[in-house]
Scaffold this active site. Sequence first.
Site, PDB file in Angstrom:
ATOM      1  CG  HIS A 112      -1.796  -0.972   1.045  1.00 17.01           C
ATOM      2  ND1 HIS A 112      -2.851  -1.321  -0.075  1.00 17.01           N
ATOM      3  CD2 HIS A 112      -2.109  -2.379   2.387  1.00 17.01           C
ATOM      4  CE1 HIS A 112      -3.549  -2.120   0.044  1.00 17.01           C
ATOM      5  NE2 HIS A 112      -3.218  -2.876   1.668  1.00 17.01           N
ATOM      6  CG  HIS A 153      -6.459  -5.826   1.350  1.00 16.50           C
ATOM      7  ND1 HIS A 153      -6.005  -6.456   2.892  1.00 16.50           N
ATOM      8  CD2 HIS A 153      -7.599  -4.959   2.722  1.00 16.50           C
ATOM      9  CE1 HIS A 153      -6.547  -5.939   3.162  1.00 16.50           C
ATOM     10  NE2 HIS A 153      -7.603  -5.815   3.159  1.00 16.50           N
TER      11      HIS A 153
HETATM   12 ZN   LIG Z   1      -4.375  -7.304   2.761  1.00 18.53          ZN
HETATM   13 ZN   LIG Z   2      -3.951  -7.713  -4.377  1.00 19.31          ZN
END
Ligand SMILES: [Zn+2]
Ligand SMILES: [Zn+2]
Lengths: 439, 553
Positions: A112, A153
């Site tokens: 991220h 995610h």
């Molecule tokens: Zn994740």
């Molecule tokens: Zn992913």
Amino acid sequence: MLEAKNSLGVIFFPAFDWAIEPTHPEREERLLYTQDQLREEGLFDIEGITEYKPEVATRRDVERVHFCLPSVETVATKSHMISAGGAIRAARLVMEKEADRAFALVRPPGHHAMKIVEGNRGFCNINIEAVMIEWIRENFGQKRVAIIDTDCHHGDGTQDVYWHDRNTLFISLHQDGRTIYPGSGFPDELGGPNALGKTLNVPLPPRTADEGFLYVMDELVLPVLEDFKPDIIINSAGQDNHFTDPITNMNFSAQGYAALNERLKPDIAVLEGGYAIQGALPYVNLGICLAMAGVDYSKVYEPDYHPEKVRQDVRSMDTIKRICEDVRNRYFNPPSTPTDGDVNGQWFTRMKDVFYDTDGIRESQVESVVICPDCSGAVKTEVWSTSNPLSLCVEIPMDACDKCASLGRRAIEEGHTKGNYRIVQAINRKDKEYTQFGF
Amino acid sequence: MYLGIDVGGTHTDAVVVDRRKVRAFSKVVTDHDNLLVSVRAAMEDVLSQVKKDRVERIALSTTLSTNAIVEHKTEEAGVLVSAGPGIDPENYHIGRGYAVIDGSLDHRGFEVKELNRKELQNAAQMFRELGMRVHAAVGKFSVRNPAHEIAMKSAVEADSDHVTMGHRISGMLNFPRRIATAYYNAAVWRLYNKFADAIAQSVDEYGLEASIHVLKADGGTMPLARSRQFPVESILSGPAASVMGIVALCEIHEDALIMDIGGTTTDIAVFAGGAPVLEPRGIEVGSYPTLVRALKTRSIGIGGDSVIKITRTGQVRVGPEREGPSMAQGGEAPTLIDAMNFLKLADFRDRHASARGIERLARLWDMYPDKLARQAVDFAVRSIVDECRDMVDMLNERPVYTIYELLQGRQIEPKKAYVMGGPAAAFQPILKEALDMRVELPPDFQVANAIGAALTRTTAELELFADTEKELLHVPALSIEHPIPRGYSQDAAEDDLRKLMAAYLDELGLPGTREYKDEVEIVESNAFNMVDLFGGAFRNIRVKAQLRPGILD
Ligand SMILES: [Zn+2]
Ligand SMILES: [Zn+2]
Ligand SMILES: [Zn+2]
């Protein structure tokens, strides 16, 4: 005695003395049971599977990738430098041919973390895969790299880092962003004007199971890889798609993860998320290690695994098929210009707002890239946030053509003379110059 | 006075040591078919030279179990295994009677699936039909909960003279190694116990009032009574005896290299801060890795009798083969020691024979004999030095798991070496130059192994696991399971383990609480927060204590 078909280096670094907070999901306990499982299974007694300790990434390794505001030291702690160093160790093993493949089982994660970093987003500070990939390119030349992000995610950080890079293919498989953090990762996010189609997003419906993931591998990922012809395949191996993960809603299993890995055949895997630390991680990590090494994993399953309970419904399979078809088309027939910004002369400009959920920082960016048919294009970004005043970040990519390199250099100079930036930072990959002015 | 006996491949040595001084020494040829005969002969010889009623302790290293395993002369043992999910346990199939019983525990010791009673009965029946009288019971994660191993044991107990349970061998995790170790332990149990009976009887016959101890590969000893239950721990104790001999003779306090140069091999050990470095996982036996704790040693195929060879490109090589003795000793082909004789670095037996051999070989390859001899010695020294450096590098590369350890991790940097074995004196000055460090030749280095046996004291290792959610603590090696309060802390665990270790040493007949109490050290200690889905926070505590290798005063 068991023997690995492919020699595998495992960098196991659980960072047993680092946590965001004692009860945060990203805490010391995360790899504890994985360590127990790998040890009890005698994984490192298998001929060809060897454990290595990580390196410590240097400031320069990070500066090659990120614009850290105000500095590398303020955003990356020792634990992040070691985690990135673990990924570098994995890359070194493979690039120096000490191992056929390598798995960096390290924490904290990194996918991220975006190009510009001011703090922690989604438990990530620096993008450990990107630091590793650019270390490879620094030492072994410009390589074509494919990153397959199988974390639950959206790998929005890695996407952002490679948004304009035409030599890096980024494919993220994840739970539909309308139902989970960070809320992005849709098929129309395809990369900047010079790299359209080199970013691919596959949002999957909640409760997607083994069947769905393997369908995406077979029908989308493998054909695209076949076409892209990468020199190196990297698996951003997040394991929070697991049916027991407490912060997600997917139904993937250890058998599924291992099978996916067997098909993908990554050169390097880097651990990302995965917070079902007792019921999933030990089995998933074991399955991945065995699959990467080419050792039988057919008996690796979770204690509470009942395939019939985690089977996906027919409707989601239809959705998955539709998405694959759509994304496949976008890769093979990308649009001529992106839709998320405006053309200003030879520059393409878009606006971005970034929220650092862990640190509560709000950031705004105006990002411009030179539209160029010959290279990835120079990029200049004006950035301001609740934490740092207006600053300028300029990147000249490794493959920059002469025109883009000089436009990039001019942007850096203008940044100085204009004088209203707190910090002017430059990543000049072409001349290997990494500079920062300001305070 | 302490009596030490080292049963080696060629010779059986015995010494009597009094206040670190050698009082008597004996060397007899080892009779491989009857080790007891050699042990008795050596013992009798040294005892005739001293006042034997003053011998208070006897310690011996024996190759009995090792040989039985290597020569496939072990008894067939029935193996019961409970595994559950993971790597297929059929990969670790050992022996004719190997039965995998359905059932499993998880990494925290929770029972996931009960043992299948029917399969257990069938296995017991199979062992009966095969006429097996010794058994091993091994479960995955049994060190977190021994219930399955205990159940498997009771299923075969009625037909068994001995059952080895995996969790009693070591608190370390490693299921395949646990299987191999438990299997070997059961397989040598009867043979070893007969030998132990005979030794105890001989000691009685000589009228000695001494306690009897047996050497282990980790540089320590165990009392005879324990060795009867865990004979597998007596394997490969030879190198440990010589390393501990050096410790006794030299008082090492720093990082150091130990080189034992023999006839066919050179064995290398490393000391960190004065203590020998242990193999973290366990030693390999008969090509199976086991959980038997051992000193970290490396062996390379270069020794005094290693033959000199010239490659097609004219490069001079030494070893790893050995083709009989050196020419100085009447052999056919020139060896490393012949080259050293030729260069006047050594003065061993027939120097003229050595010279003839070197000159003949040189003529054959159209080389100058002194150049050939020099290159042979250089090659040998370079190989030994490279191996030492490589070993230190490997140790410094060992994985660590915390940021603190990685950044502050102590690097091993030997500044001194100790060299022993037959050709040691000749090698000492050359190694000094090649390693660029002090190289010491200990006094009495030819009998260091027996001195090591005589003076090596007991080592022991215990691991404790506490889980405040289960409100239980375990010490697998002692089969201890205690209730603990929710608030049980890491400090309490360390205290408890120290006390348990002292009590355990007392139980072994050693002055644990009296003398060793302060020498018990905590070598690993970790506590992890466990958070359940409802926000409850618990502690998972792991502590490991040891009585490290050491020398008796
Ligand atoms: Zn994740
Ligand atoms: Zn992913
Ligand atoms: Zn360009």
